[in-house]
Design a protein around this motif. Structure first.
Motif, PDB file in Angstrom:
ATOM      1  N   ALA A 137       0.804  -1.219   0.000  1.00 42.30           N
ATOM      2  CA  ALA A 137       0.000   0.000   0.000  1.00 42.30           C
ATOM      3  C   ALA A 137       0.837   1.269   0.000  1.00 42.30           C
ATOM      4  O   ALA A 137       1.975   1.299   0.456  1.00 42.30           O
ATOM      5  N   ASP A 138       0.217   2.334  -0.513  1.00 41.57           N
ATOM      6  CA  ASP A 138       0.724   3.685  -0.296  1.00 41.57           C
ATOM      7  C   ASP A 138       0.244   4.215   1.048  1.00 41.57           C
ATOM      8  O   ASP A 138       0.919   5.006   1.699  1.00 41.57           O
ATOM      9  N   HIS A 139      -0.951   3.779   1.435  1.00 43.13           N
ATOM     10  CA  HIS A 139      -1.577   4.231   2.673  1.00 43.13           C
ATOM     11  C   HIS A 139      -2.373   3.074   3.269  1.00 43.13           C
ATOM     12  O   HIS A 139      -2.867   2.210   2.547  1.00 43.13           O
ATOM     13  N   LEU A 140      -2.535   3.102   4.591  1.00 45.83           N
ATOM     14  CA  LEU A 140      -3.410   2.168   5.280  1.00 45.83           C
ATOM     15  C   LEU A 140      -4.671   2.895   5.732  1.00 45.83           C
ATOM     16  O   LEU A 140      -4.623   4.062   6.123  1.00 45.83           O
ATOM     17  N   ILE A 141      -5.783   2.198   5.643  1.00 46.92           N
ATOM     18  CA  ILE A 141      -7.056   2.671   6.183  1.00 46.92           C
ATOM     19  C   ILE A 141      -7.475   1.671   7.248  1.00 46.92           C
ATOM     20  O   ILE A 141      -7.537   0.465   6.983  1.00 46.92           O
ATOM     21  N   VAL A 142      -7.748   2.145   8.454  1.00 47.28           N
ATOM     22  CA  VAL A 142      -7.951   1.251   9.590  1.00 47.28           C
ATOM     23  C   VAL A 142      -9.331   1.452  10.200  1.00 47.28           C
ATOM     24  O   VAL A 142      -9.583   2.473  10.851  1.00 47.28           O
ATOM     25  N   SER A 159       1.241  -2.205  17.290  1.00 51.68           N
ATOM     26  CA  SER A 159       2.487  -2.966  17.146  1.00 51.68           C
ATOM     27  C   SER A 159       2.699  -3.387  15.701  1.00 51.68           C
ATOM     28  O   SER A 159       3.816  -3.296  15.169  1.00 51.68           O
ATOM     29  N   ALA A 160       1.610  -3.833  15.054  1.00 52.63           N
ATOM     30  CA  ALA A 160       1.717  -4.232  13.655  1.00 52.63           C
ATOM     31  C   ALA A 160       2.058  -3.038  12.770  1.00 52.63           C
ATOM     32  O   ALA A 160       2.898  -3.136  11.876  1.00 52.63           O
ATOM     33  N   LEU A 161       1.418  -1.913  13.025  1.00 57.17           N
ATOM     34  CA  LEU A 161       1.673  -0.730  12.213  1.00 57.17           C
ATOM     35  C   LEU A 161       3.117  -0.257  12.366  1.00 57.17           C
ATOM     36  O   LEU A 161       3.741   0.189  11.397  1.00 57.17           O
ATOM     37  N   GLU A 162       3.654  -0.365  13.582  1.00 62.61           N
ATOM     38  CA  GLU A 162       5.056   0.019  13.802  1.00 62.61           C
ATOM     39  C   GLU A 162       6.000  -0.895  13.030  1.00 62.61           C
ATOM     40  O   GLU A 162       7.005  -0.448  12.456  1.00 62.61           O
ATOM     41  N   LEU A 163       5.686  -2.196  12.997  1.00 62.80           N
ATOM     42  CA  LEU A 163       6.513  -3.135  12.237  1.00 62.80           C
ATOM     43  C   LEU A 163       6.481  -2.804  10.754  1.00 62.80           C
ATOM     44  O   LEU A 163       7.530  -2.732  10.097  1.00 62.80           O
ATOM     45  N   TYR A 164       5.277  -2.587  10.218  1.00 66.02           N
ATOM     46  CA  TYR A 164       5.165  -2.267   8.795  1.00 66.02           C
ATOM     47  C   TYR A 164       5.883  -0.958   8.475  1.00 66.02           C
ATOM     48  O   TYR A 164       6.492  -0.821   7.413  1.00 66.02           O
ATOM     49  N   HIS A 165       5.810  -0.011   9.403  1.00 71.97           N
ATOM     50  CA  HIS A 165       6.464   1.272   9.169  1.00 71.97           C
ATOM     51  C   HIS A 165       7.986   1.113   9.144  1.00 71.97           C
ATOM     52  O   HIS A 165       8.672   1.798   8.380  1.00 71.97           O
ATOM     53  N   ARG A 166       8.511   0.202   9.965  1.00 72.33           N
ATOM     54  CA  ARG A 166       9.957  -0.041   9.940  1.00 72.33           C
ATOM     55  C   ARG A 166      10.381  -0.647   8.602  1.00 72.33           C
ATOM     56  O   ARG A 166      11.454  -0.335   8.083  1.00 72.33           O
ATOM     57  N   LEU A 167       9.546  -1.521   8.066  1.00 72.30           N
ATOM     58  CA  LEU A 167       9.860  -2.143   6.780  1.00 72.30           C
ATOM     59  C   LEU A 167       9.638  -1.185   5.623  1.00 72.30           C
ATOM     60  O   LEU A 167      10.343  -1.252   4.606  1.00 72.30           O
ATOM     61  N   ARG A 168       8.661  -0.294   5.781  1.00 72.19           N
ATOM     62  CA  ARG A 168       8.343   0.699   4.759  1.00 72.19           C
ATOM     63  C   ARG A 168       8.170   2.046   5.447  1.00 72.19           C
ATOM     64  O   ARG A 168       7.060   2.421   5.829  1.00 72.19           O
ATOM     65  N   PRO A 169       9.259   2.805   5.639  1.00 71.35           N
ATOM     66  CA  PRO A 169       9.179   4.063   6.394  1.00 71.35           C
ATOM     67  C   PRO A 169       8.200   5.073   5.813  1.00 71.35           C
ATOM     68  O   PRO A 169       7.736   5.970   6.530  1.00 71.35           O
ATOM     69  N   ASP A 170       7.879   4.958   4.532  1.00 71.54           N
ATOM     70  CA  ASP A 170       6.954   5.891   3.900  1.00 71.54           C
ATOM     71  C   ASP A 170       5.495   5.502   4.109  1.00 71.54           C
ATOM     72  O   ASP A 170       4.582   6.227   3.689  1.00 71.54           O
ATOM     73  N   LEU A 171       5.250   4.374   4.749  1.00 73.07           N
ATOM     74  CA  LEU A 171       3.888   3.864   4.913  1.00 73.07           C
ATOM     75  C   LEU A 171       3.287   4.363   6.213  1.00 73.07           C
ATOM     76  O   LEU A 171       3.912   4.289   7.267  1.00 73.07           O
ATOM     77  N   GLY A 172       2.066   4.873   6.137  1.00 71.62           N
ATOM     78  CA  GLY A 172       1.385   5.334   7.336  1.00 71.62           C
ATOM     79  C   GLY A 172      -0.117   5.176   7.200  1.00 71.62           C
ATOM     80  O   GLY A 172      -0.632   4.770   6.150  1.00 71.62           O
ATOM     81  N   VAL A 173      -0.818   5.475   8.269  1.00 70.79           N
ATOM     82  CA  VAL A 173      -2.286   5.389   8.282  1.00 70.79           C
ATOM     83  C   VAL A 173      -2.862   6.698   7.780  1.00 70.79           C
ATOM     84  O   VAL A 173      -2.606   7.765   8.353  1.00 70.79           O
ATOM     85  N   ALA A 174      -3.636   6.618   6.705  1.00 73.00           N
ATOM     86  CA  ALA A 174      -4.273   7.815   6.157  1.00 73.00           C
ATOM     87  C   ALA A 174      -5.563   8.149   6.893  1.00 73.00           C
ATOM     88  O   ALA A 174      -5.944   9.322   6.981  1.00 73.00           O
ATOM     89  N   LEU A 175      -6.232   7.114   7.425  1.00 68.23           N
ATOM     90  CA  LEU A 175      -7.542   7.357   8.033  1.00 68.23           C
ATOM     91  C   LEU A 175      -7.906   6.205   8.959  1.00 68.23           C
ATOM     92  O   LEU A 175      -7.735   5.040   8.614  1.00 68.23           O
TER      93      LEU A 175
END
Length: 253
Positions: A137-142, A159-175
Motif C-alpha cells: 500500500a501507499d496508505h493504510l485505512i484502519v 504494534s503491527a503498524l510500527e513493524l510495517y512502518h519499519r519495513l516501509r518508512p513511507d507507509l502510514g495510516v491515512a484514516l
C-alpha cells in the motif's frame, strides 16, 4: 494510482464492506478501481457475486510462483483479484520465500496506467497475507469498532503498524474509521471519544445499520446498487468523501 489497504487484525470491524462499497462509489465518480481480496474467507469475492474462482485466479501464483497478477474479474463496474479458501496455504509458504511479501507491491506498480485506485481487503490476522497487503500500500485505512473490542485491539494494531512502518518508512495510516457505531449507546459514544483523543485522522463514525449491509452482501451487490438513496447508502457516500480526502483523490464526492 493510489493503493490503500484496509487493515485491522481483529475481525468484524467492517473492512470488507468498506472496500466493496467505497470502491463501488468511486467507480460512480469516474475512477478506475481495482479491488484485491487477500482474505481466504473470500467475503469480498462472495459479496460481489463472483463465483467459480480457482486458486490460480488469486494472488497465490504471484506470491509463491513469481507469476504475473491474474486477469481481474469484473463485477458491477469494478475489477477484482478474488480470493479462495486455499489462499490460506500461502500463509506458511510466503515466509519461506525471500521477497515474496513484496511481490504484490511490485506487481501493482506495473498497473499505474490502468487504475486510479487500488483497494486491498486484508485478512483479519497478523500473518503473511496481511503483511503482503500492508506492504503493497501507499496508505493504510484502519476501521475500528466503537466497542470495547475495538479498544482492546489497539495495542496489537499499533504494534503491527510500527513493524510495517519499519519495513516501509513511507507507509502510514491515512484514516481511522470508527465502525458499527450506535449513537444511542453511551458505551459507543465513550469509545468514539477515546478513539478521537488517541488517534490521528479519525473520520466520522459509520453507523450500525445491519439489515441493509447483510442483505446487500447476500445479494452480491454493493449497497449503492442494492439500496440507492437509503440511509446506509448515504453513510457510504459520506465515508467515500472521507476516504477520498484522506487519499487525496481527485474526485468531487
Amino acid at each position: 494510482m493510489k493503493i490503500a489497504t484496509v487493515f485491522n487484525h481483529a475481525g468484524g470491524a467492517g473492512k470488507t464492506s468498506i472496500v466493496r462499497d467505497v470502491g463501488y462509489e468511486l467507480t460512480g465518480l469516474g475512477m478506475r478501481v481495482l479491488l484485491v481480496d487477500l482474505d481466504p474467507q473470500a467475503s469480498l469475492t462472495k459479496w460481489l457475486g463472483v463465483e467459480n474462482v480457482d486458486l490460480s485466479d488469486t494472488v497465490y501464483p504471484l506470491a509463491l510462483e513469481g507469476k504475473s497478477l491474474p486477469q481481474p474479474r469484473e463485477a458491477h463496474g469494478l475489477h477484482l483479484i478474488p480470493a479462495h479458501i486455499s489462499l490460506s496455504l500461502a500463509e506458511a509458504q510466503i515466509s519461506g520465500q525471500i521477497g515474496a511479501v513484496l511481490t504484490l507491491r511490485q506487481a501493482l506498480g506495473q498497473l499505474r496506467d490502468s487504475y486510479d485506485v487500488v483497494l486491498i481487503d486484508s485478512p483479519p490476522s497478523l500473518g503473511q497475507l496481511a503483511a503482503l497487503g500492508a506492504l503493497a500500500a501507499d496508505h493504510l485505512i484502519v476501521p475500528v469498532l466503537t466497542q470495547q473490542k475495538g479498544l482492546d485491539a489497539l495495542p496489537g494494531l499499533q504494534s503491527a503498524l510500527e513493524l510495517y512502518h519499519r519495513l516501509r518508512p513511507d507507509l502510514g495510516v491515512a484514516l481511522y474509521i470508527p465502525t458499527m457505531y450506535e449513537g444511542r449507546r453511551a458505551h459507543d459514544r465513550e469509545v468514539l471519544q477515546a478513539l478521537r483523543a488517541n488517534l490521528p485522522q479519525v473520520s466520522r463514525p459509520v453507523p450500525l445499520r445491519g439489515a441493509v449491509w447483510l442483505d446487500s452482501s447476500s445479494a452480491g451487490q454493493p449497497v449503492g446498487m442494492f439500496a440507492p438513496g437509503s440511509p446506509v447508502h448515504r453513510d457510504v457516500q459520506e465515508l467515500t468523501r472521507s476516504v477520498s480526502e484522506a487519499l487525496k483523490l481527485e474526485v468531487t464526492a
